[in-house]
Design an enzyme around this catalytic site. Structure first.
Site, PDB file in Angstrom:
ATOM      1  CE1 TYR A 155      -4.179   1.345  -0.273  1.00 48.98           C
ATOM      2  CE2 TYR A 155      -3.686   2.572   1.721  1.00 48.98           C
ATOM      3  CZ  TYR A 155      -4.497   2.336   0.636  1.00 48.98           C
ATOM      4  OH  TYR A 155      -5.624   3.082   0.454  1.00 48.98           O
ATOM      5  CE  LYS A 162      -7.259   6.299   0.529  1.00 44.80           C
ATOM      6  NZ  LYS A 162      -8.462   6.990   0.011  1.00 44.80           N
ATOM      7  CB  THR A 193     -12.478  -0.443  -6.762  1.00 45.69           C
ATOM      8  OG1 THR A 193     -11.200  -0.193  -6.164  1.00 45.69           O
ATOM      9  CG2 THR A 193     -13.519  -0.667  -5.666  1.00 45.69           C
ATOM     10  CG  LEU A 194     -10.055   1.531 -12.575  1.00 48.66           C
ATOM     11  CD1 LEU A 194      -9.743   0.390 -13.542  1.00 48.66           C
ATOM     12  CD2 LEU A 194     -10.687   2.700 -13.328  1.00 48.66           C
ATOM     13  CB  ALA A 195      -8.675   2.724  -6.975  1.00 48.62           C
TER      14      ALA A 195
END
Length: 256
Positions: A155, A162, A193-195
């Site tokens: 990540y 974030k 998801t796309l992300a």
């Protein structure tokens, strides 16, 4: 009469039908909200416009949240059409794919700045423009992830962005509370998801949820949407500055 009947708001961040923002938008519309949508560019407009139109969106506008002028134009248009708004959904984040692949210590200076700008600062920029239109108070939500609190493999720079996003939520909530404006974040577990496709070994994270989370599965876009309705509606009128977990109980320790 739904929980959001009579309320109007803007949804930033729908990319396709798998987007968490799309799950939120669907639940808001089901509860009676009137929606405006934004899209990043012409390529994404082809995906976003049909989705937005299916929910009877009154406004579908271009917006690159890395450009203050485009953000201001969106809110100026919304003000001209509606006069005021009740809520904003900020579901925007981005980091360069190469920076996500590298060890965190190898993150480029430009990549770090880009991730922070799009993923964290954009909430500040959007909120600044939204506040004058929230004449009767309002609610703003954004999306975060556990990687802000813990070092999650792969990540990397997005986790740091974030963390900045969550801190921004607290400072904005403290500033805007006296205006009757609430600011919160939703922390969902891993969702396809796309992300998410840009994160290495993402399928392994999904399997980890299936194996160890108390519900033995990941959450869905609809479930995140339900939590968003709570935070954006009058049901969440006493909640601000919080990170709301929707993660199938993954923060609970369960033995294998």
């Amino acid at each position: 009469m739904g929980l959001m009947t009579g309320k109007r708001g803007i949804v930033f961040g729908v990319a396709n039908e798998m987007s968490i923002a799309w799950g939120i938008a669907q639940q808001l519309r089901e509860q009676g909200a009137t929606l405006a949508f934004t899209y990043l560019n012409e390529a994404l407009e082809k995906r976003v416009r049909p989705l937005a139109e299916s929910l009877d969106a009154e406004l579908i506008l271009p917006c690159n949240v890395g450009d203050d002028g485009e953000i201001e134009t969106v809110f100026k248009t919304v003000e001209e059409q509606w006069g005021q708004i009740d809520f904003v959904v900020h579901a925007v984040a981005f980091a360069d794919r190469e920076d996500l692949k590298r060890p965190f210590s190898q993150t480029s200076r430009a990549g770090f700045a880009l991730a922070m700008d799009i993923s964290a600062y954009s909430l500040v920029a959007v909120t600044r423009c939204a506040v004058p239109l929230m004449k009767d108070g309002g609610s703003i939500i954004t999306l975060t992830y556990l990687g802000s609190q813990r070092a999650v493999p792969n990540y990397n720079v997005m986790g740091v962005a974030k963390a900045a996003l969550e801190s921004s939520v607290r400072y904005l909530a403290a500033e805007l509370g006296e205006k009757g404006i609430r600011v919160n974040a939703i922390s969902a577990g891993p969702i396809r998801t796309l992300a998410a496709s840009g994160i290495a070994n993402f399928r392994a994270k999904i399997k980890l949820m299936d194996d160890y989370a108390p519900l033995r599965r990941t959450v869905t876009q609809t479930e995140v949407g339900n939590s968003a309705v709570y935070l954006l509606s009058d049901l969440g009128s006493g909640v601000t500055g919080e990170v709301h977990l929707v993660d199938a109980g993954f923060n609970v320790v369960v033995s294998a």
